[in-house]
Motif scaffolding. Structure first.
Motif, mmCIF file in Angstrom:
data_model
loop_
_atom_site.group_PDB
_atom_site.id
_atom_site.type_symbol
_atom_site.label_atom_id
_atom_site.label_comp_id
_atom_site.label_asym_id
_atom_site.label_seq_id
_atom_site.Cartn_x
_atom_site.Cartn_y
_atom_site.Cartn_z
ATOM 1 N N THR E 92 0.946 -1.255 -0.140
ATOM 2 C CA THR E 92 -0.063 0.162 0.040
ATOM 3 C C THR E 92 0.879 1.460 -0.015
ATOM 4 N N SER E 96 0.874 3.742 -3.221
ATOM 5 C CA SER E 96 0.591 5.141 -3.096
ATOM 6 C C SER E 96 1.626 5.990 -3.290
ATOM 7 N N GLU E 122 -5.114 6.337 1.454
ATOM 8 C CA GLU E 122 -3.827 5.544 1.801
ATOM 9 C C GLU E 122 -4.058 5.136 3.271
ATOM 10 N N MET E 125 -6.673 2.496 3.880
ATOM 11 C CA MET E 125 -6.245 1.176 3.330
ATOM 12 C C MET E 125 -5.515 0.695 4.477
ATOM 13 N N THR E 128 -7.324 -0.732 7.377
ATOM 14 C CA THR E 128 -8.100 -1.842 6.991
ATOM 15 C C THR E 128 -7.208 -2.838 7.102
ATOM 16 N N TRP E 141 -13.501 -0.253 6.490
ATOM 17 C CA TRP E 141 -13.640 -0.788 5.365
ATOM 18 C C TRP E 141 -14.786 0.125 4.592
ATOM 19 N N MET E 144 -13.137 3.846 3.887
ATOM 20 C CA MET E 144 -12.629 3.969 2.752
ATOM 21 C C MET E 144 -13.119 4.167 1.342
ATOM 22 N N VAL E 255 -4.168 -2.188 -4.570
ATOM 23 C CA VAL E 255 -4.590 -2.385 -3.227
ATOM 24 C C VAL E 255 -6.154 -2.622 -2.901
ATOM 25 N N LEU E 256 -7.107 -1.883 -3.399
ATOM 26 C CA LEU E 256 -8.515 -2.128 -2.925
ATOM 27 C C LEU E 256 -8.888 -3.469 -3.274
ATOM 28 N N MET E 259 -8.252 -6.202 -0.555
ATOM 29 C CA MET E 259 -9.065 -6.153 0.840
ATOM 30 C C MET E 259 -10.094 -7.280 0.582
#
Lengths: 173, 100, 639, 489, 525
Positions: E92, E96, E122, E125, E128, E141, E144, E255-256, E259
């Motif tokens: 992350t 970023s 950022e 994330m 999370t 969660w 974001m 990144v997202l 999750m």
């Protein structure tokens, strides 16, 4: 006694029906006066004399005069109540009202209990103004005060609303 | 003493008539009168219960109700009058700027 | 010091990238060629060292680092040099160096000279990784690496759409093969828990039943990989198109080295294959079929490079035949000799094309023998070699394969081989004749520009010509205990002596000499016959050729269009596939899935619109609903 | 016995009554103020009313831990009273803040405005504090009458007037039902005191008590009307849209809360013995309310109307908590009310600043590009929308969390919960539309005027801060909410 | 570093930066991007020690921070890191930084807000990934979503509003049910132990009847599946990617999406083992469909970004497949694929962004023959493409190979079906590459394209390095993630048996069970 009651009751029902039915608001208002008066009669039968009086004075007197005054002031004629839409609405209205009545009746008829009754009225006669007054100013002091403010509000409100075009004039409408 | 069922029945009928009035009429004033009928029906119920329970409270309530009714009438009539000033009408079905 | 062999070209690549144009043309040349030659040097040194070792422990093994270790599975980056890989390394680096030298001349006028050698070195790196790997996964790295390089080199002239197309085709077809390779590897892991050759081969006899379903599946899948890399049926279609690339590339990748990776892989895992007779049969027959089919196509092509390409496919078919009949040694032998003469052929063709300023159609050539003496001479040798004229490299290896086929009782394969040999001799001679003999069919300015290639190109030709002559003698027949090559390979190929076939010892098949002589005679005869036919119908009385064409026009068209295999694939695989994806995207994705998603939204908004209707703005309505609500409450209690 | 008993009050009782007294006095002072020269420039009204509210709040705060029952238990001073009194004072104060300049802008700036505001606060306080149907009724009427007038305060604006009429007629109609219900309950139980009613009904099975049932249902419907639950909700959009924006903000927060305060007290005190019945009933109503509110809001273009429907939906969530019951349930309801009032007031604080003079651009599209043109107001509005949508890290999320948490605890309410959470998703759609307008659209034509002013800004910041703070740290509020209901169980 | 709240710093430092950025005076656009870069750089630098300090070989959580948050609910502010989350946090912070630097010139309007949102995103994330308290997790969660929503909606393309709203609603619709499930768990836990808590560890330890687990698992799985996104709930992704600004797409892809998979490993799988085992085949086949489907649909995309988006669907399918394989290789492969996909696809989006910045179009048809015009770009593009294809020697291969191996050990046919994805990826990526880079220059505008600037090369250099590093020597990464992954696996198996004694965890189903050193086994004798 019971006969009297039936008399008043009949009168009450008929007049209130006419209130609802009659085309001319003035007439309706007058019938309403009658209805109130017959109600006052029933109050008397239920030995609530004072209430009866008040009913005549306040309702049949003050309030209804106000109504009539307004109606005159607005100079209202017969309401034209014709046309399909209104007929439909009338039908639905009656149905709904009756339905409400019936359902309520059915529910009530299921069981019928009354709250605990005192052996006899706390003191003297029910109609006794003094007794009423005492209770009013002892137990019911708080609500009584509230009503005073209520009336104040009413007064202010009427002034606010009904006052002629003043500083708010020229506001976009 | 008048049997309670009669009284309650009567008041219920009057109440219903009041409701019907509200539902079927288009003249704000008459609607308002019907509402008054409803209130009075309630009053009747109060008084009759009070009578049968040998208690004064019921009557006191009627007082308050009357006061409230008076206040409402004042305000309501004022509103209607003002409405008439603006709209030249007291018919509620001619008043629907706000909808949807 | 094994790692340095692949490392050298890689280093060259890195330097080439970093220094960029700063090192001029000759700098690039030095770097690129130098690195490969050096690699050859190191390879030679290593092999000599290897040869010095006692036969028992004749292998060099070194672990560079642990690549990945996950749970009970682990694989290293490790190199292995044993007789088998030794041969491959020598061939790759040796022939590679020659072709590099040749390329310096051939590509001298190309604007992106540097990029070319960058790719070429990268290829060398990948190829060396492939042959030196000590486990299947690392081999797979090289395996895909060479695929990538061929992709890049085929599409080298990026502005040619055809080139890019061919490159992509090559890569994807190879991927299909790799798919098989990977699954095969999984089956091996599942069974033996490892991918290192030593472990796998050691465990194989214990975990696999000879001819069992599992081993058969595994080997078949790996063979699928081989067919991809080595252009066998059904995945051969990419190789002919690959001729879009520069000629040195065709020589290096599509003749000498990369395409033989499949054979190498089979030989490398002969332990497994010999345990799966079914697979062996399949391999043999696929090889035979490919050999025949490619040869027939070769008859009817007019593009000089395409002829060679199909000839390559066909020769690869021979190698697989060899493996299929269990003569892995023979296969490797043919890999070697083929590397010599096919590279030579390609480079010769390149030299011709170079001389004719990029003309590839044989119908516009002819009579070049006098104009390009060196090229002509070397090409002639190569042609004879591939045609199987006794005494040249091709003769020995091909003969050994056929003998092995006969010996192991694959008479059918043997027949196919013989027919193939005839055809080979025919179309190669045809190529030779159309190019160098007969009247000149050149256009005028081509005639004018015509010139022999520079020494940097000729020299490699000569070297390879020599090799094509002498290269065969390490595989001389009639030697007790197998020939030199066989003995050299023995430690590897006879290591796993399990399974139906008596091990793939390099052609040391037990035939009475008389039979062997007979076989040799037969193959020589068919070779000569093919050549004779070619001379007759293209040089002495060309009428025959044309009349033949006329009479067998249907057959001719069939061959000219390569049995319409490409069209067949396009119709059955490519088009339905694209159609499906279009449908999935436009209909399923956009309409169905998103339709549902948006549908929810629309439904809600519709509901909103309906609910708004109830909000009429009439007091009456509102009062009505209130009353109805009350009634509903009552009813709820009445029920 | 002395017939006219002089109720001998202890000091604490006076403190407890302080709010009522203060508000009464305050409103009267305001009314008298018009006669005090020099003519008010419009700042006196708000100042005085703020002082009054402060005093009222202080008085109650001062004795927040005491529990008293006055006037034969008609007026009780307990946790619920304290919590709601303080809340109403706060609501009133915030409303005063954003009314300050708005009333001037729209020429409504008269002491009467504030007087009526105070009286309606008084009405709310009485509703929350009274333990007797009659006083509750009176409080309700007091509040409603003041609101009728306030709604029609922009007298010459047709919408305002129409809204007043509709609100008035329907309100009266509903209070007719309420009153009749009270009458029947009185008949069935012999009293109007909630405690007595509760005890009486406690030992009389529901089957043979039609009067009580009908009465109870009528009372219920009366309050469902006040809190705008389906199908008694229809007045809400019209009244909210027509009323002056500041008034809308005030009533959307205050009136609803008052209605719920009374409702909670009634169901907890008077109807616990019939819990199963009315809970199953309210469950259905809650579902309907959430769904109808949210779904109808989807297509609204007018911000006030949209918020009206959203307020209906939120009533639905609160009903879920009431259905769940138990002190978690009622606590959650109270909690949610506080949270809801804060974020809703904040949103309306922004709306009052929209436009200049007495034109009020209140279409969603009028917000186009405001987020970047008016960063603070835009950000705040977006925050409130997110909070109303129940998305962390905002108070709205915590509110929903508590509500659904209590529902899960109660058990057997899964359908209700599922409907609830799905509804919160639906609601997000139209809340997002506001943020879309704020940040993602450019105004076509000339951007909306915006009259930024200190008092409203203060209201804005306070509410925004609370929205965030309770989103991040709701412990304290949660404890207060629970304490407020614990006394009644 | 354990003494000071390191993880909290990681979470909140970017947030503080974002707030300060928002408060900064107007029209400071140039300084805004510089500021954001500095913040992100510091953040990355501070997060870097995760690489050494998160002790490899310790499965549990480290550097835990526990503060009471809402005691009445037992909710705590509880952060902790283990190998898995550590790597993801590194990813992350790294991506970023890359994305922010990459977006220097691409954002024309409202730069300040843009970079502020990037930083906020950022922070969300990282939170999370680090939080170990379910309520806190849910808060992060959901929270974001907001910055991402704004990033897409404000700085996006033509249909940005549709895409943004779709993204928001899709994800939220998925997660609300998860909230209900969390609450249910909370009460269950409370009734069992009497003490309310949202602590993850407590839920790990909590016995659960398989019957309850089932719908709880579904509620969680649905939320995560949408985020991953798994077929058929993937349709938000293409829209979001196409409309989002470059940096947004980079973060979204890099990144997202992780999750979702992270949620599975950390929450759904260990908490509801029985339900998981019950659903495994379904999830597996859905992922396989996703793999193939994504690849097949990517083939015909006319828009570069959309193509990459669908390729993400395919890659994430690999992740999911590896997870449900439920063995060391599968998990490690899945984890590697997460990282690889982060790097490669992030790089791909950056490259597309580079093109878009120059030509303001993403249609493949508008390009062609770029090789001659922008050689450096083309080479980088080639490398990234190959890593996304999974060419051995690049990072992509490690992930895919391990996933397939794991899948193979779980069920032969999964591997077979999924491996076709390997072929398909080559098809669509190479075809795309060919159409963009090879051939003659078809559009005049492309003649004048400028090659990568110094800044852009600076952005890509580390990505390229990573691609090869993770491809050639992935062991350091594997060492760091494996203990925590193994912990999950063992937890699943032990808890499954604990919850349902009748259950028998079958050994991984392969043709013949792995026999490392030639032990006789399987169908041989």
């Amino acid at each position: 006694m019971l006969e009297l009651f039936f008399g008043f009751a009949a009168l009450l029902v008929v007049t209130s029906l006419l209130v609802v039915l009659h085309k001319n608001p003035v007439t309706s208002a007058l019938f309403l006066v009658l209805a109130f008066s017959s109600l006052a009669g029933i109050y008397l039968l239920l030995n609530a004399e004072f209430l009866g009086m008040v009913q005549i004075i306040v309702y049949a007197g003050a309030i209804m005069v106000l109504f009539l005054f307004v109606i005159m002031y607005l100079n209202l004629q017969h309401d034209v109540e014709t046309g399909l839409q209104i007929a439909v609405r009338r039908g639905i209205g009656w149905l709904t009202g009756v339905a409400a009545l019936l359902t309520a009746a059915l529910l009530i008829r299921r069981g019928w209990a009354l709250g605990p009754a005192n052996e006899q009225l706390p003191e003297a006669a029910a109609g006794n103004v003094g007794a009423l007054g005492r209770t009013l100013f002892s137990r019911y002091l708080f609500p009584f005060e509230i009503t005073s403010i209520l009336l104040l509000v009413a007064m202010v409100g009427v002034i606010i609303i009904a006052r002629g075009r003043t500083k708010t004039a020229g506001e976009g409408a | 003493m008048i049997p309670l069922p009669y009284l309650i029945g009567l008041s219920a009928i009057v109440f219903a008539i009041g409701v019907i009035g509200v539902l079927v009429r288009r003249n704000a004033l008459v609607i308002f009168m019907s509402i008054e009928l409803m209130l009075n029906a309630a009053n009747l119920a109060f008084v009759s219960f009070a009578a049968h329970m040998k208690s004064l409270d019921g009557q006191i309530f009627v007082f308050f109700v009357m006061t409230v009714a008076a206040a409402e009438v004042a305000i309501g009539l004022a509103i209607i009058v003002h409405l008439f000033r603006l709209r030249e009408s007291v018919f509620v079905d001619e008043i629907h700027l706000l909808k949807g | 010091m094994l790692w340095i062999i692949p490392a050298l070209p890689l280093a060259a690549v890195a330097l080439n990238l970093l220094l960029g144009d700063r090192l001029g043309k000759r700098g690039t040349t030095l770097l690129a060629v130098g690195s490969v030659v050096a690699a050859f040097g190191f390879a030679l040194r290593a092999v000599l060292h290897l040869a010095g070792l006692p036969e028992a422990g004749r292998e060099l093994h070194e672990v560079a680092w642990t690549w990945m270790r996950v749970g009970d599975f682990s694989v290293d980056v490790a190199f292995l040099l044993d007789p088998l890989s030794a041969i491959m390394v020598l061939v790759v680096t040796g022939v590679g160096s020659l072709i590099h030298i040749y390329a310096t001349g051939y590509m001298s006028h190309d604007p992106s000279f540097r990029r070319f050698f960058l790719y070429l070195n990268l290829f060398m790196f990948a190829m060396l990784t492939l042959v030196l790997a000590d486990n299947y996964l690392l081999m797979f790295v090289g395996w895909e690496g060479v695929g990538l390089c061929s992709y890049l080199l085929i599409g080298f002239w990026t502005e040619r759409p055809a080139a890019a197309e061919a490159g992509k085709k090559a890569f994807i077809v190879n991927r299909i093969g790799d798919f098989g390779f990977m699954l095969g590897a999984f089956l091996l892991i599942g069974a033996t828990g490892s991918l290192a050759y030593s472990k796998v081969f050691e465990a194989a006899p214990h975990v696999f039943a000879v001819g069992g379903g599992l081993i058969t599946a595994a080997t078949l899948l790996m063979f699928l990989g081989a067919t991809g890399k080595s252009a066998q049926i059904p995945l051969f279609v990419w190789l002919p198109d690959a001729m879009e690339g520069p000629t040195p590339v065709s020589a290096l990748i599509h003749a000498a080295t990369m395409v033989t990776a499949g054979v190498y892989m089979l030989a490398r895992s002969h332990v497994l294959f010999t345990m799966a007779p079914v697979t062996m049969e399949v391999v043999a027959w696929i090889g035979a079929a490919t050999a025949l089919m490619a040869a027939t196509i070769g008859l009817a092509q007019n593009d000089i490079k395409r002829v060679l390409a199909y000839s390559t496919v066909s020769q690869l078919g021979y190698m697989f035949m060899a493996c299929g009949v269990g003569a892995f040694g023979a296969g490797i032998f043919h890999v070697m000799t083929h590397a010599f003469f096919k590279a030579l052929l390609f480079m010769g063709a390149g030299s011709v094309i170079h001389a004719m300023s990029d003309e590839q159609d044989m119908r516009r050539m002819g009579g070049l023998a006098s104009k390009l003496p060196w090229t002509h001479a070397t090409m002639l040798i190569a042609t004879l070699a591939i045609a199987g004229i006794p005494g040249l490299a091709g003769f020995f290896s091909k003969d050994e394969i056929l003998a092995a086929a006969w010996a192991t009782g694959h008479k059918g394969i043997w027949v196919a081989g013989m027919v193939g040999a005839t055809l080979t001799a025919f179309y190669m001679t045809r190529l030779y004749v159309l190019t160098f003999r007969g009247p000149s069919r050149l256009s005028h300015e081509a005639e004018h520009h015509l010139h022999e290639s520079p020494p940097s190109m000729i020299a490699p030709l000569v070297v390879l010509a020599v090799l094509s002559v002498v290269g065969g003698y390490i595989g001389m027949p009639f030697q007790e205990g197998g020939n030199t090559l066989a003995r050299w390979l023995a430690p590897v190929l006879e290591a796993g002596g399990h399974g139906a076939h008596g091990g793939g010892h390099g052609g040391g098949h037990h035939l009475p000499h008389s039979v062997e002589w007979a076989l040799i005679g037969a193959s020589v005869a068919v070779g000569l016959f093919g050549m004779f036919m070619a001379f007759r119908s293209y040089l002495w009385s060309p009428a025959i050729a044309t009349s033949l064409q006329a009479r067998l026009s249907g057959l001719h068209r069939l061959l000219e269009n390569k049995y319409w295999v490409d069209e067949f694939y396009h119709a059955t695989v490519v088009r339905p596939f694209v159609g499906a994806s279009e449908w999935l995207w436009r209909v399923w994705d956009a309409k169905v899935v998103d339709g549902i998603v948006n549908g929810v939204g629309y439904t809600l908004e519709g509901g909103s619109a309906i609910l708004k209707l109830f909000q009429t703005g009439f007091v009456g309505t509102y009062a009505l609903f209130i009353t109805l609500g009350v009634i509903a409450l009552f009813l709820h209690f009445l029920r | 016995m002395n017939l006219v008993p002089q109720p001998n009050f202890l000091p604490v009782d006076w403190w407890a009554l302080g709010a009522v007294l203060a508000l009464t006095v305050g409103s009267i002072v305001l009314l008298l103020m018009e006669f005090v020269p020099p003519r008010p420039n419009g700042n006196r009204g708000p100042i005085v009313s703020l002082l009054t509210l402060a005093v009222a709040a202080y008085a109650v705060w001062n004795v927040r831990f005491d529990k008293r029952a006055l006037f034969d238990g008609m007026f009780v001073h307990d946790g619920l009273t304290v919590f709601f009194t303080l809340m109403f004072c706060a609501v009133g104060a915030v409303s005063v803040l954003f009314s300050w300049e708005y009333t001037k802008r729209t020429r409504m700036s008269m002491p009467e405005y504030y007087a009526l505001l105070l009286t309606s606060v008084l009405g709310m306080v009485v509703m929350a504090a009274s333990n007797d149907l009659i006083t509750i009724f009176l409080g309700l009427e007091l509040m409603s009458l003041s609101l009728y007038v306030l709604v029609g305060f922009r007298r010459n604006l047709l919408e305002s007037n129409e809204a007043a009429l509709k609100y008035f007629l329907l309100g009266a109609f509903a209070s007719g039902f309420l009153l009749y219900g009270i009458a029947l309950l009185y008949g069935a139980t012999g009293s109007t005191n909630l405690q007595v009613i509760g005890d009486f009904l406690g030992d009389s099975p529901i089957a043979n008590n039609g009067l009580a049932v009908v009465g109870g249902l009528l009372v219920l419907s009366g309050f469902l009307f006040k809190v705008a639950a389906v199908p008694f909700h229809m007045w809400t959009p019209d009244a909210y849209q027509g009323a002056p924006t500041s008034v809308t903000g005030f009533m959307s927060a205050g009136a609803k809360a008052a209605g719920f305060a009374a409702l909670i007290r009634i169901v907890m005190r008077a109807l616990p013995s019939y819990a199963d019945e009315w809970q199953s009933l309210l469950a259905v109503i809650a579902m309907l309310t959430m769904t109808v509110g949210n779904v109808t809001a989807l297509l609204q273009t007018n911000l006030k109307r949209m918020l009206a429907y959203s307020s209906i939906a939120h009533a639905g969530y609160i009903l879920v908590a009431i259905v769940a019951g138990g002190f978690e349930g009622y606590g959650a309801a109270v909690f949610y009310l506080a949270v809801y009032s804060v974020m809703n007031l904040g949103a309306f604080a922004v709306l009052t600043m929209l436009g200049r003079g007495h034109d009020e651009p209140l279409l969603v599209s009028d917000l186009s590009g405001m987020g970047f043109r008016r960063p603070i107001a835009g950000l705040a509005l977006a925050l409130f929308m997110i909070s109303l949508g129940g998305i962390p890290p905002t108070a709205g999320f915590m509110g929903k969390l508590m509500v659904f948490n209590s529902a899960v605890k109660a058990g057997g309410l899964m359908p209700l919960i599922i409907v609830g959470v799905l509804n919160s998703v639906v609601s997000v759609y139209y809340y997002l539309r506001v943020t879309v307008a704020l940040y993602m659209r450019e105004p076509e034509g000339e951007p909306t005027a915006f009259s930024w002013n200190a008092p409203a800004a203060l209201a804005l910041l306070v509410t925004a801060a609370l929205t965030l703070w309770w989103g991040l740290q709701s412990q304290s509020l949660w404890i207060e909410a629970q304490r407020s209901v614990l006394g009644l169980l | 570093m354990a003494s000071i709240p390191w993880l909290s710093f990681l979470v909140f430092f970017p947030l503080v930066g974002a707030v300060l950025l928002l408060l900064s005076p107007k029209g400071a656009e140039r300084s805004a991007r510089l500021w954001a870069t500095v913040i992100a750089a510091i953040e990355f630098a501070v997060s870097l020690p995760l690489w050494w300090r998160v002790v490899p070989g310790t499965p549990g959580f480290q550097f835990e921070e526990k503060v009471d948050w809402i005691p009445v609910l037992g909710a705590r502010y509880h952060l902790g890191v283990d190998g898995m989350s550590g790597l993801l946090v590194l990813l992350t912070t790294f991506m970023s930084l890359i994305a922010i630097v990459g977006a220097w010139t691409s954002v024309e309007k409202r730069t300040k807000e843009f970079f502020a949102l990037m930083l906020a995103l950022e922070a969300g994330m990282i939170g999370t990934f680090l939080c170990l308290d379910l309520l806190l997790f849910y808060v992060f969660w959901e929270a974001m979503l907001i910055p991402m929503y704004l990033l897409i909606g404000v700085w996006g393309g033509q249909r940005r509003i549709y895409a943004a709203v779709k993204f928001f609603l899709y994800t939220m619709a998925g997660s609300v049910l998860m909230l209900v499930a969390i609450l249910w768990l909370w009460h269950h836990q409370k009734t069992l132990t009497g003490t309310p808590t949202f602590a993850l560890e407590a839920f790990y330890a909590m016995p659960l009847a398989p019957s309850d687990q089932f719908w709880l698992f579904l509620a969680f799985a649905f939320a995560f599946a949408i985020k991953v996104p798994m077929w058929p709930v993937h349709t938000w992704l293409p829209d979001a990617h196409v409309e989002a600004p470059t940096a947004g797409s980079v973060i979204l892809a890099a990144v997202l999406l992780k999750m979702g998979t992270y949620g599975f490993v950390r929450f759904a799988m260990p908490m509801f083992p029985n339900a998981l085992l019950e659903c495994t085949p379904w999830i597996a086949w859905l992922s396989i469909v996703g793999i193939v489907y994504g690849a097949v649909v990517a083939m015909v995309q006319p828009d570069l970004k959309k193509l990459v988006a669908y390729s993400s669907v395919s890659h994430m399918g690999f992740c999911m497949l590896g997870l449900v394989a439920l063995n060391a290789q599968g998990f490690a492969g899945s984890m590697m694929t997460m990282l690889n996909h982060g790097v490669s696809t992030g790089a791909l989006f950056l490259l597309v962004g580079v093109l878009y910045e120059r030509r303001h179009t993403r249609a493949i048809a508008d390009f062609g023959g770029l090789w001659k015009v922008v050689p450096v770009f083309s080479v980088l593009f080639l490398v990234v493409t190959l890593s996304s294809i999974g060419l051995p020697g690049t990072n992509g291969f490690i992930g895919e190979f391990l996933v397939l191996l794991g899948a193979f050990k779980a069920n032969l046919w999964w591997a077979v079906a999924a491996a076709t994805g390997v072929i398909l990826s080559a098809c669509y990526m190479l075809w795309m590459y060919q159409r963009v880079v090879f051939g003659p220059v078809t559009h005049e505008e492309n003649q004048r394209l400028g090659d990568l600037t110094g800044r852009e090369r600076l952005v890509f250099a580390p990505l390229i390095v990573l691609i090869f590093w993770m491809g050639v020597a992935p062991q350091p990464f594997l060492d760091r993630m494996q203990p925590s992954l193994d912990r999950v696996i063992t937890m699943v198996q032990t808890r499954a048996v604990a919850n349902d004694p009748t259950l028998v965890i079958a050994p991984p189903k392969t043709p013949t069970p792995a026999a490392p050193h030639g032990k006789p086994a399987g169908e041989v004798h």
